[in-house]
Design a protein around this motif. Structure first.
Motif, PDB file in Angstrom:
ATOM      1  N   GLY A   1       0.802  -1.220   0.000  1.00  0.00           N
ATOM      2  CA  GLY A   1       0.000   0.000   0.000  1.00  0.00           C
ATOM      3  C   GLY A   1       0.827   1.259   0.000  1.00  0.00           C
ATOM      4  N   LEU A   2       2.130   1.160   0.211  1.00  0.00           N
ATOM      5  CA  LEU A   2       2.980   2.351   0.212  1.00  0.00           C
ATOM      6  C   LEU A   2       3.669   2.567  -1.134  1.00  0.00           C
ATOM      7  CD1 LEU A   2       4.611   2.103   3.768  1.00  0.00           C
ATOM      8  CD2 LEU A   2       2.777   3.617   3.023  1.00  0.00           C
ATOM      9  N   CYS A   3       4.349   1.502  -1.635  1.00  0.00           N
ATOM     10  CA  CYS A   3       5.069   1.661  -2.909  1.00  0.00           C
ATOM     11  C   CYS A   3       4.234   1.237  -4.108  1.00  0.00           C
ATOM     12  CB  CYS A   3       6.366   0.859  -2.883  1.00  0.00           C
ATOM     13  SG  CYS A   3       6.116  -0.924  -2.668  1.00  0.00           S
ATOM     14  N   HIS A   4       3.094   0.579  -3.848  1.00  0.00           N
ATOM     15  CA  HIS A   4       2.179   0.113  -4.902  1.00  0.00           C
ATOM     16  C   HIS A   4       2.872  -0.819  -5.888  1.00  0.00           C
ATOM     17  CE1 HIS A   4      -0.791   2.916  -3.404  1.00  0.00           C
ATOM     18  NE2 HIS A   4       0.099   3.900  -3.494  1.00  0.00           N
TER      19      HIS A   4
ATOM     20  N   VAL B   1       4.335  -7.787   8.915  1.00  0.00           N
ATOM     21  CA  VAL B   1       3.026  -7.538   9.531  1.00  0.00           C
ATOM     22  C   VAL B   1       3.226  -6.712  10.796  1.00  0.00           C
ATOM     23  CG1 VAL B   1       0.926  -8.579  10.461  1.00  0.00           C
ATOM     24  CG2 VAL B   1       2.189  -9.735   8.635  1.00  0.00           C
ATOM     25  N   LEU B   2       2.590  -5.534  10.849  1.00  0.00           N
ATOM     26  CA  LEU B   2       2.628  -4.699  12.049  1.00  0.00           C
ATOM     27  C   LEU B   2       1.705  -5.286  13.124  1.00  0.00           C
ATOM     28  CD1 LEU B   2       2.500  -1.151  10.411  1.00  0.00           C
ATOM     29  CD2 LEU B   2       4.476  -2.261  11.455  1.00  0.00           C
ATOM     30  N   PRO B   3       1.886  -4.902  14.383  1.00  0.00           N
ATOM     31  CA  PRO B   3       0.983  -5.398  15.436  1.00  0.00           C
ATOM     32  C   PRO B   3      -0.487  -5.064  15.204  1.00  0.00           C
ATOM     33  CG  PRO B   3       2.966  -4.468  16.417  1.00  0.00           C
ATOM     34  CD  PRO B   3       3.040  -4.168  14.947  1.00  0.00           C
ATOM     35  N   CYS B   4      -0.761  -4.075  14.360  1.00  0.00           N
ATOM     36  CA  CYS B   4      -2.155  -3.762  14.033  1.00  0.00           C
ATOM     37  C   CYS B   4      -2.679  -4.639  12.909  1.00  0.00           C
ATOM     38  CB  CYS B   4      -2.295  -2.291  13.666  1.00  0.00           C
ATOM     39  SG  CYS B   4      -1.298  -1.779  12.243  1.00  0.00           S
ATOM     40  N   LEU B   5      -1.848  -5.613  12.431  1.00  0.00           N
ATOM     41  CA  LEU B   5      -2.191  -6.605  11.406  1.00  0.00           C
ATOM     42  C   LEU B   5      -2.305  -6.006  10.015  1.00  0.00           C
ATOM     43  CD1 LEU B   5      -4.804  -8.823  13.306  1.00  0.00           C
ATOM     44  CD2 LEU B   5      -2.321  -9.087  13.134  1.00  0.00           C
ATOM     45  N   HIS B   6      -1.647  -4.887   9.763  1.00  0.00           N
ATOM     46  CA  HIS B   6      -1.538  -4.342   8.414  1.00  0.00           C
ATOM     47  C   HIS B   6      -0.152  -4.661   7.876  1.00  0.00           C
ATOM     48  CE1 HIS B   6      -4.880  -1.354   9.602  1.00  0.00           C
ATOM     49  NE2 HIS B   6      -5.395  -2.320   8.862  1.00  0.00           N
ATOM     50  N   THR B   7      -0.074  -5.035   6.588  1.00  0.00           N
ATOM     51  CA  THR B   7       1.160  -5.531   5.980  1.00  0.00           C
ATOM     52  C   THR B   7       1.724  -4.505   5.009  1.00  0.00           C
ATOM     53  OG1 THR B   7       0.351  -7.794   6.170  1.00  0.00           O
ATOM     54  CG2 THR B   7       2.189  -7.402   4.654  1.00  0.00           C
TER      55      THR B   7
ATOM     56  N   GLU C   1      10.614   6.636  12.154  1.00  0.00           N
ATOM     57  CA  GLU C   1      11.240   7.785  12.807  1.00  0.00           C
ATOM     58  C   GLU C   1      11.750   7.435  14.196  1.00  0.00           C
ATOM     59  OE1 GLU C   1       8.400  10.897  12.876  1.00  0.00           O
ATOM     60  OE2 GLU C   1       8.376  11.177  10.696  1.00  0.00           O
ATOM     61  N   ASN C   2      11.183   6.440  14.803  1.00  0.00           N
ATOM     62  CA  ASN C   2      11.565   6.043  16.159  1.00  0.00           C
ATOM     63  C   ASN C   2      11.916   4.562  16.151  1.00  0.00           C
ATOM     64  OD1 ASN C   2      11.577   5.330  18.943  1.00  0.00           O
ATOM     65  ND2 ASN C   2      10.318   7.141  19.388  1.00  0.00           N
ATOM     66  N   HIS C   3      12.991   4.222  16.827  1.00  0.00           N
ATOM     67  CA  HIS C   3      13.427   2.825  16.824  1.00  0.00           C
ATOM     68  C   HIS C   3      12.477   1.928  17.615  1.00  0.00           C
ATOM     69  CE1 HIS C   3      16.150  -0.605  16.739  1.00  0.00           C
ATOM     70  NE2 HIS C   3      16.006  -0.719  18.060  1.00  0.00           N
ATOM     71  N   ASP C   4      11.791   2.509  18.601  1.00  0.00           N
ATOM     72  CA  ASP C   4      10.951   1.696  19.477  1.00  0.00           C
ATOM     73  C   ASP C   4       9.545   1.490  18.929  1.00  0.00           C
ATOM     74  OD1 ASP C   4      13.052   1.531  21.247  1.00  0.00           O
ATOM     75  OD2 ASP C   4      12.441   3.335  22.337  1.00  0.00           O
ATOM     76  N   LYS C   5       9.070   2.399  18.104  1.00  0.00           N
ATOM     77  CA  LYS C   5       7.701   2.277  17.608  1.00  0.00           C
ATOM     78  C   LYS C   5       7.593   2.887  16.224  1.00  0.00           C
ATOM     79  CE  LYS C   5       6.035   6.580  19.719  1.00  0.00           C
ATOM     80  NZ  LYS C   5       5.025   7.196  20.618  1.00  0.00           N
ATOM     81  N   ILE C   6       6.473   2.570  15.592  1.00  0.00           N
ATOM     82  CA  ILE C   6       6.189   3.105  14.271  1.00  0.00           C
ATOM     83  C   ILE C   6       4.686   3.315  14.160  1.00  0.00           C
ATOM     84  CG2 ILE C   6       5.957   0.825  13.199  1.00  0.00           C
ATOM     85  CD1 ILE C   6       7.207   2.007  10.661  1.00  0.00           C
ATOM     86  N   THR C   7       4.296   4.323  13.419  1.00  0.00           N
ATOM     87  CA  THR C   7       2.878   4.620  13.221  1.00  0.00           C
ATOM     88  C   THR C   7       2.416   3.969  11.933  1.00  0.00           C
ATOM     89  OG1 THR C   7       3.096   6.738  14.367  1.00  0.00           O
ATOM     90  CG2 THR C   7       1.152   6.434  12.977  1.00  0.00           C
ATOM     91  N   CYS C   8       1.367   3.160  12.032  1.00  0.00           N
ATOM     92  CA  CYS C   8       0.853   2.473  10.850  1.00  0.00           C
ATOM     93  C   CYS C   8       0.327   3.501   9.847  1.00  0.00           C
ATOM     94  CB  CYS C   8      -0.268   1.512  11.259  1.00  0.00           C
ATOM     95  SG  CYS C   8      -1.059   0.690   9.857  1.00  0.00           S
ATOM     96  N   PRO C   9       0.776   3.425   8.582  1.00  0.00           N
ATOM     97  CA  PRO C   9       0.312   4.392   7.592  1.00  0.00           C
ATOM     98  C   PRO C   9      -1.178   4.259   7.273  1.00  0.00           C
ATOM     99  CG  PRO C   9       2.308   3.255   6.858  1.00  0.00           C
ATOM    100  CD  PRO C   9       1.791   2.510   8.045  1.00  0.00           C
ATOM    101  N   LYS C  10      -1.767   3.124   7.599  1.00  0.00           N
ATOM    102  CA  LYS C  10      -3.168   2.903   7.235  1.00  0.00           C
ATOM    103  C   LYS C  10      -4.119   3.294   8.357  1.00  0.00           C
ATOM    104  CE  LYS C  10      -6.215  -0.565   5.161  1.00  0.00           C
ATOM    105  NZ  LYS C  10      -6.312  -1.947   4.628  1.00  0.00           N
TER     106      LYS C  10
END
Length: 760
Positions: free
Chosen positions: A37-40, A48-54, A65-74
């Motif tokens: 969904g990012l590079c198409h 797979v992120l913990p929110c189950l989006h791939t 931006e942060n080594h400890d966490k990431i914000t799901c783009p979706k």
């Protein structure tokens, strides 16, 4: 003059449309895409992120931006990353299998292990999570950095359904081992090495995946089915929220219209009253002006007669003889006596004309009769509302009386006792024709009122030791078994109103060293002082928040040595004010500490002890407002309303809901209980008499006084011959009398010390 309608939250914000659409989509099988969904483009190392989006691993690394966490783009949810970062996320095996299957069917994959994108992949490395071309496969075979990596040839998976069979995966902790077991304790697959270290047999429950894997998948599938079924309930809940939102919005607009209608009705009644008074004023003015005009004309006539007689007398005395003058004596004599004896009736008091307005009474009357906002809250006891007459004659039960067990809605009381509900209130009506002994409450009540419409409900603290309710049954006989001596008051004073000696809510009472009775007149925002016979002496305070002003004073106490008066204020100020014995302001404090001050007393050293309801807390101040001690009592108190202390630094607190007096020391340690259910039901206050005995007052069925030693031994008991309205507070006088503040706007003085010893 209607107030502008505030913006209301859109009902769609409550999530019901989104939730409903989500439920509809979840019922359809999801088609598995192979594009990120990012590079198409086709997934490269799908993670797979913990929110189950791939997403592709390289795409996630670009936006990280942060080594400890990431914000799901979706979904924009913050996802906590493992210690390895994005590389440590789980691979999306489903997408990998689909990509491999499509490669077998003739849609070759590109190598993701090298920079040459046009090279076709022939194998996959589970450790690198990359598809490998022939050169990369050779590199994995001979280069030491790839030693131990698990590489699988794509051609070996000739069956497109092969992804449904078990595949060997490398353990993320032990690279040379494959995941062959499943630990039920940790709910994760493990390898042989894991069973020898972190998942020891006996401490962890695990078996081979071939034996329990299918069952674990079935359990997971069952949970998925339950979640799908749950979505139906959630959709119904969303519809309910949407319906309630619309209903609440309709009720809001309806209530707003009702307020405007009531305001317009008030304005019309005020306009009518204004016209009546203007007409009455004009009639009185004309009548008095006519009367004054008649008197003025008569006076002028007498003045002219006197002038004429004087002129004529001067003329005849100047040009006539004595005999000739005496001829006119009889005539002149009668006329002169008529002038001399005329005394015009000009009564200045009868000519007074002014309009007397009582703004404070208007304020109280409007608050009591205009109406109130009724709303339901979770856990609130339900009551059957009494219908109230509407201005158009229609009965509206929605505006019914919701005050319970003695706390009757003030406008209902006024309409019953002072005339029609459409009248302007009790501003010119006396309470002398009302029976002061009408019983409004028999004692038990679940709702306590602190002087305004913000009634609050009592909840029982689950940690309260309920055995205290049953201890009293063994320590004391039941109330019906006690022979209580009858007593009757020897003095009463007060009535409804805002003038001197009148009250709108005498919620607190205290007695000073001179036996003067000090009353907190809450809704009139003042303190009134009476002598021991109930004669008014003086008052102080007015509505406001400045120094010397009061705002809903609810309890009072006296510093015996100095005569200073301690006043507690309820919401919104929640503070203590100190005045000297003449009503002059000294200081105020506690607004940033107190929350719900209820009872107040002063010990022999001048320390101020305040007990708070709702938060069940005791705070001890010095005379300057410094906090000396504070402690919570929620484990022992349910609804405190009165407090007194002895010279041993013991605090006696009357607990209305627990039907007894609880005793603490200054450090907050619970010492003992005095009284109990069946003996001191719903106490309203506690005092210590000159003999050092504990006097507990309650208004259950009758006004009762029960006396104990400080150790809790029953001494004697008495009850009133008459029934009173809901009672607020009690105080002791030096001559052995009890001052009772009642909701019928009166204070009663009972003498109790001559009661004989208690007989059973």
């Amino acid at each position: 003059m209607a107030s502008p309608t505030p913006s209301l939250p859109d009902s769609s914000l409550f999530g019901s449309p989104q939730l409903g659409s989500f439920g509809d989509q979840s019922s359809q099988p999801e088609s598995l895409g192979t594009e990120c969904g990012l590079c198409h483009e086709t997934y490269t190392a799908p993670k797979v992120l913990p929110c189950l989006h791939t997403f592709c691993q390289p795409c996630l690394e670009k936006i990280q931006e942060n080594h400890d966490k990431i914000t799901c783009p979706k979904c924009e949810q913050d996802c906590i990353l493992p210690s390895q970062g994005i590389a440590g996320l789980l691979s999306d095996y489903a997408i990998n299998n689909v990509l491999e299957t499509s490669s077998i069917d003739g849609s070759p994959l590109s190598c993701t292990g090298c920079k040459t994108k046009d090279t076709h992949a022939v194998a996959r490395c589970f450790d690198c999570a990359n598809y490998l071309c022939g050169n990369c496969v050779m590199a994995h075979q001979y280069m030491h950095c790839f030693e131990g990596h698990h590489v699988v040839n794509l051609k070996d998976q000739s069956n497109k359904e092969d992804f449904k069979t078990d595949k060997l995966l490398c353990c993320p902790r032990h690279k040379t081992e494959t995941l062959r077991f499943f630990c039920r304790t940790c709910n994760i697959p493990i390898c042989k090495e894991c069973t020898n270290s972190e998942h020891l047999k006996g401490l962890h429950d695990y078996d081979h995946i071939s034996e329990i894997g299918s069952r674990q998948v079935e359990i997971l599938a069952d949970l998925v089915e339950q979640s799908k079924a749950k979505t139906n309930d959630l959709r119904n809940a969303a519809k309910s929220v949407e319906h309630l939102s619309s209903r609440l919005q309709m009720q809001y607009h309806k209530a707003q219209a009702e307020i405007n209608d009531t305001f317009n009705f008030y304005c019309s009644v005020l306009e009518e009253r204004k016209e009546e008074l203007m007409k009455e004023l004009e009639d009185l003015y004309n009548t008095k002006m006519v009367s004054l005009s008649l008197v003025g004309n008569k006076v002028q006539e007498m003045v002219e007669n006197a002038n004429n007689l004087s002129s004529y007398f001067d003329r005849i005395t100047k040009f006539s003889s004595t005999t000739e003058i005496l001829v006119f004596k009889q005539l002149l004599d009668s006329k002169l006596h008529c002038v001399i004896s005329y005394n015009p009736e000009v009564n200045m008091q009868s000519m007074d004309l002014e309009f007397l307005s009582n703004y404070q009474a208007i304020q109280v009357g409007v608050r009591n009769t205009f109406g109130y906002i009724r709303h339901s809250s979770e856990g609130a006891p339900t009551t059957k509302p009494q219908p109230i007459a509407r201005p158009n004659g229609v009965v509206n039960s929605d505006r019914a009386n919701t005050y319970q067990n003695g706390h009757a809605y003030e406008s209902n009381i006024i309409s019953k006792r002072f005339g029609s509900a459409n009248s302007l209130g009790p501003f010119s009506t006396s309470l002398s024709d009302i029976s002061p002994y009408e019983k409004w409450s028999s004692g038990p009540t679940d709702v306590f009122q602190n002087g305004t419409n913000d009634s609050f409900h009592l909840g029982v603290d689950p940690v309260i030791d309920l055995t205290s309710k049953f201890i009293s049954a063994t320590m004391y006989p039941l109330k019906s078994q006690i022979k209580r001596q009858k007593m009757i008051y020897h003095c009463k004073f007060g009535e409804f109103g805002v003038m001197e000696g009148q009250f709108t809510e005498p919620s607190g009472v205290a007695v000073n060293a001179q036996n003067d009775i000090i009353v907190a007149d809450t809704n009139n925002h003042r303190i009134q002082i009476f002598d021991k016979e109930g004669r008014f002496k003086f008052q102080f305070g007015e509505c406001g928040k400045r120094d010397g002003q009061l705002l809903y004073p609810n309890r009072v106490a006296v510093v015996k040595t100095s005569g200073d008066i301690i006043v507690t204020e309820r919401s919104p100020t929640h503070q203590i004010q100190i005045y000297n014995q003449y009503g002059q302001f000294v200081r105020k404090f506690g607004a940033n500490i107190l929350q719900h001050p209820r009872g107040v007393t002063v010990d022999i050293k001048g320390r101020i002890i305040v007990v708070e309801c709702k938060v069940m807390r005791v705070i001890i101040f010095d005379q300057l407002g410094n906090v000396l001690q504070k402690f919570g009592c929620s484990k022992h108190l349910e609804f405190p309303n009165g407090v007194v202390v002895n010279d041993k630094q013991e605090i006696f607190i009357s607990d209305n809901r627990a039907h007894c007096v609880k005793v603490f020391n200054y450090d907050g340690v619970f010492l003992r209980q005095i009284g109990g259910e069946g003996l001191t039901n719903y106490p309203i206050g506690v005092c210590i008499n000159q003999n050092g005995e504990i006097l507990v007052a309650d208004n259950h069925n009758n006004f009762n006084i029960t006396i104990f030693t400080q150790d809790g031994q029953l001494v004697n008991a008495s009850e009133s011959k008459v029934k009173h309205a809901q009672c607020f507070d009690v105080a002791l006088m030096d001559d052995g009398s009890v001052v009772l503040a009642s909701k019928d706007y009166r204070l009663y003085i009972y003498r109790y010390m001559q009661i004989p010893s208690l007989g059973m």
